[in-house]
Design a protein around this motif. Structure first.
Motif, PDB file in Angstrom:
ATOM      1  N   PHE A 146      -8.639   5.332  -3.823  1.00  0.00           N
ATOM      2  CA  PHE A 146      -8.634   5.236  -5.286  1.00  0.00           C
ATOM      3  C   PHE A 146     -10.055   5.105  -5.843  1.00  0.00           C
ATOM      4  CE2 PHE A 146      -4.132   3.922  -4.588  1.00  0.00           C
ATOM      5  CZ  PHE A 146      -3.600   5.068  -5.144  1.00  0.00           C
ATOM      6  N   GLY A 199      -6.018   2.555   0.905  1.00  0.00           N
ATOM      7  CA  GLY A 199      -5.656   2.967  -0.451  1.00  0.00           C
ATOM      8  C   GLY A 199      -6.765   2.631  -1.437  1.00  0.00           C
ATOM      9  N   VAL A 200      -7.372   1.446  -1.278  1.00  0.00           N
ATOM     10  CA  VAL A 200      -8.463   1.036  -2.178  1.00  0.00           C
ATOM     11  C   VAL A 200      -9.610   2.045  -2.100  1.00  0.00           C
ATOM     12  CG1 VAL A 200     -10.244  -0.724  -2.533  1.00  0.00           C
ATOM     13  CG2 VAL A 200      -7.870  -1.414  -2.188  1.00  0.00           C
ATOM     14  N   LEU A 225       1.079   8.214   5.548  1.00  0.00           N
ATOM     15  CA  LEU A 225       2.465   7.925   5.162  1.00  0.00           C
ATOM     16  C   LEU A 225       3.413   8.027   6.359  1.00  0.00           C
ATOM     17  CD1 LEU A 225       2.433   9.746   1.723  1.00  0.00           C
ATOM     18  CD2 LEU A 225       2.698   7.296   2.075  1.00  0.00           C
ATOM     19  N   ILE A 235     -11.266   8.639  -6.022  1.00  0.00           N
ATOM     20  CA  ILE A 235     -10.648   9.347  -7.154  1.00  0.00           C
ATOM     21  C   ILE A 235     -11.261   8.872  -8.470  1.00  0.00           C
ATOM     22  CG2 ILE A 235      -8.479   9.747  -8.405  1.00  0.00           C
ATOM     23  CD1 ILE A 235      -7.035   9.602  -5.714  1.00  0.00           C
ATOM     24  N   ALA A 236     -11.485   7.540  -8.576  1.00  0.00           N
ATOM     25  CA  ALA A 236     -12.080   6.994  -9.801  1.00  0.00           C
ATOM     26  C   ALA A 236     -13.466   7.588 -10.026  1.00  0.00           C
ATOM     27  CB  ALA A 236     -12.165   5.474  -9.712  1.00  0.00           C
ATOM     28  N   GLN A 280       1.072  -1.724   8.850  1.00  0.00           N
ATOM     29  CA  GLN A 280       1.399  -1.296   7.491  1.00  0.00           C
ATOM     30  C   GLN A 280       0.363  -1.809   6.495  1.00  0.00           C
ATOM     31  OE1 GLN A 280       5.694  -1.908   6.705  1.00  0.00           O
ATOM     32  NE2 GLN A 280       5.824  -2.020   8.921  1.00  0.00           N
ATOM     33  N   LEU A 336     -14.555  10.491  -9.045  1.00  0.00           N
ATOM     34  CA  LEU A 336     -14.404  11.882  -9.494  1.00  0.00           C
ATOM     35  C   LEU A 336     -13.956  11.936 -10.952  1.00  0.00           C
ATOM     36  CD1 LEU A 336     -12.616  13.286  -6.320  1.00  0.00           C
ATOM     37  CD2 LEU A 336     -14.898  13.903  -7.099  1.00  0.00           C
ATOM     38  N   LEU A 358      -8.354  14.366   2.076  1.00  0.00           N
ATOM     39  CA  LEU A 358      -7.522  13.329   1.436  1.00  0.00           C
ATOM     40  C   LEU A 358      -6.038  13.672   1.556  1.00  0.00           C
ATOM     41  CD1 LEU A 358      -9.194  12.352  -1.975  1.00  0.00           C
ATOM     42  CD2 LEU A 358      -8.942  10.955   0.063  1.00  0.00           C
ATOM     43  N   ILE A 401      -3.546  11.479   3.818  1.00  0.00           N
ATOM     44  CA  ILE A 401      -2.474  10.711   3.167  1.00  0.00           C
ATOM     45  C   ILE A 401      -1.118  11.020   3.823  1.00  0.00           C
ATOM     46  CG2 ILE A 401      -1.218  10.355   0.999  1.00  0.00           C
ATOM     47  CD1 ILE A 401      -3.924  10.754  -0.435  1.00  0.00           C
ATOM     48  N   ALA A 431      -2.764   0.053   5.202  1.00  0.00           N
ATOM     49  CA  ALA A 431      -2.665   1.004   4.074  1.00  0.00           C
ATOM     50  C   ALA A 431      -3.349   0.445   2.826  1.00  0.00           C
ATOM     51  CB  ALA A 431      -1.203   1.310   3.779  1.00  0.00           C
ATOM     52  N   ILE A 432      -3.484  -0.904   2.721  1.00  0.00           N
ATOM     53  CA  ILE A 432      -4.074  -1.495   1.502  1.00  0.00           C
ATOM     54  C   ILE A 432      -5.560  -1.150   1.374  1.00  0.00           C
ATOM     55  CG2 ILE A 432      -4.461  -3.612   0.172  1.00  0.00           C
ATOM     56  CD1 ILE A 432      -2.029  -4.802   1.626  1.00  0.00           C
TER      57      ILE A 432
END
Lengths: 90, 214
Positions: B65, B61-62, B97, B68-69, B54, B71, B89, B93, B57-58
């Protein structure tokens, strides 16, 4: 048509299986929320081009990153509870 | 490479992406046991490997993001490459999940060796590798041949691939939850497997044909 007994996870036959089915529904709800937020943000970034507000970007991205870490600390908590429960089962 | 190019800015949080990649590699040493939760492992092992599965996921995720930042702060030029990155993506995701779900050992005990896992693993692998590879193909093709690939045909291929993939693999989650085991060549009728399997077969044919065309 044959009528065979259900072997579905979503058709629980005992209380333990019922708890797991509920856990699945909770996790699915959470997953849907996360997916819509992250993919919505990515789609917005690609489909609505143009320079976005840097401060808003920072807030959105750092907020999401923070939630990832916060959510994961919840995961660790859950795991410690799970280990604890397993100790009692044995 | 693709994201900063089409966002026309340097990658945001590059150091974080590198650290996240190293972190993912490190955590990977401690999560492979999530493939064998049902083999009768001691509770403490399941707890540790479940936590590591689990926790991965950290860093993932970083990285997402940071993409995305990049973009968001850039001035994005729309292209087929970026569409494939977005599809990658969105797909990855979903796989991630459902990965968190099967990392929770009690749920894994239920879903193990069912079509839910087949659906999960294809979302991870296709989202994490196939869509980015296709994006890379579109990205590097002009560099190698000196010719730009058609954006219009690329967009058509993109939508057909995305729809074909999801129609093929999304119903597998449901088929697995209904109780269809993996690695079987046949199954009994009257248990609700027919319709989702038929939908998956149609999606698989679409996916195969479009890949051959693309």
């Amino acid at each position: 048509m044959n009528e065979l007994p259900s072997q579905s996870t979503l058709d629980p036959a005992g209380s333990g299986a019922e708890q797991i089915a509920n856990l699945f529904y909770v996790m699915t709800s959470g997953a849907l929320i996360i997916w819509f937020i992250v993919v919505g943000l990515a789609a917005y970034a690609i489909l609505v081009p143009g320079k976005h507000n840097v401060r808003l970007t920072k807030r959105l991205v750092i907020g999401c990153c923070g939630n990832t870490c916060f959510g994961s600390s919840g995961t660790l908590k859950f795991t410690s509870c799970f280990c604890h429960r397993l100790r009692w089962w044995r | 490479m693709i994201v900063p190019t089409f966002a026309r800015v340097p990658m945001a949080g590059y150091e974080w992406i590198v650290l996240a990649a190293v972190g993912t590699g490190f955590l990977s040493f401690g999560l492979w046991v999530h493939h064998m939760f049902t083999t009768g492992l001691p509770g403490i092992s399941i707890g540790i490997f479940s936590a590591a599965s689990q926790a991965v996921a950290i860093p993932t995720g970083v990285q997402i993001f940071c993409f995305i930042a990049t973009l968001l702060i850039g001035r994005v030029v729309k292209s087929v490459c970026l569409l494939f990155v977005l599809a990658g993506l969105a797909t990855f995701i979903i796989g991630g999940l459902t990965g968190v779900m099967v990392a929770v050992a009690p749920f894994d005990f239920q879903a193990h060796d069912t079509y839910f896992i087949v659906g999960h693993l294809h979302y991870v692998l296709v989202g994490g590798t196939i869509f980015p590879i296709v994006a890379g193909f579109y990205y590097y093709y002009p560099l190698i041949t000196g010719k730009q690939m058609s954006e219009r045909l690329g967009t058509v291929a993109f939508w057909l691939l995305l729809v074909g993939f999801n129609v093929a693999f999304f119903p597998m989650h449901l088929t697995g939850l209904i109780g269809l085991p993996r690695r079987v060549y046949s199954y009994p009728s009257g248990m609700g497997f027919e319709l989702p399997n038929m939908i998956s077969s149609i999606g698989a044919f679409v996916l195969g044909r479009v890949f051959a065309l693309a």
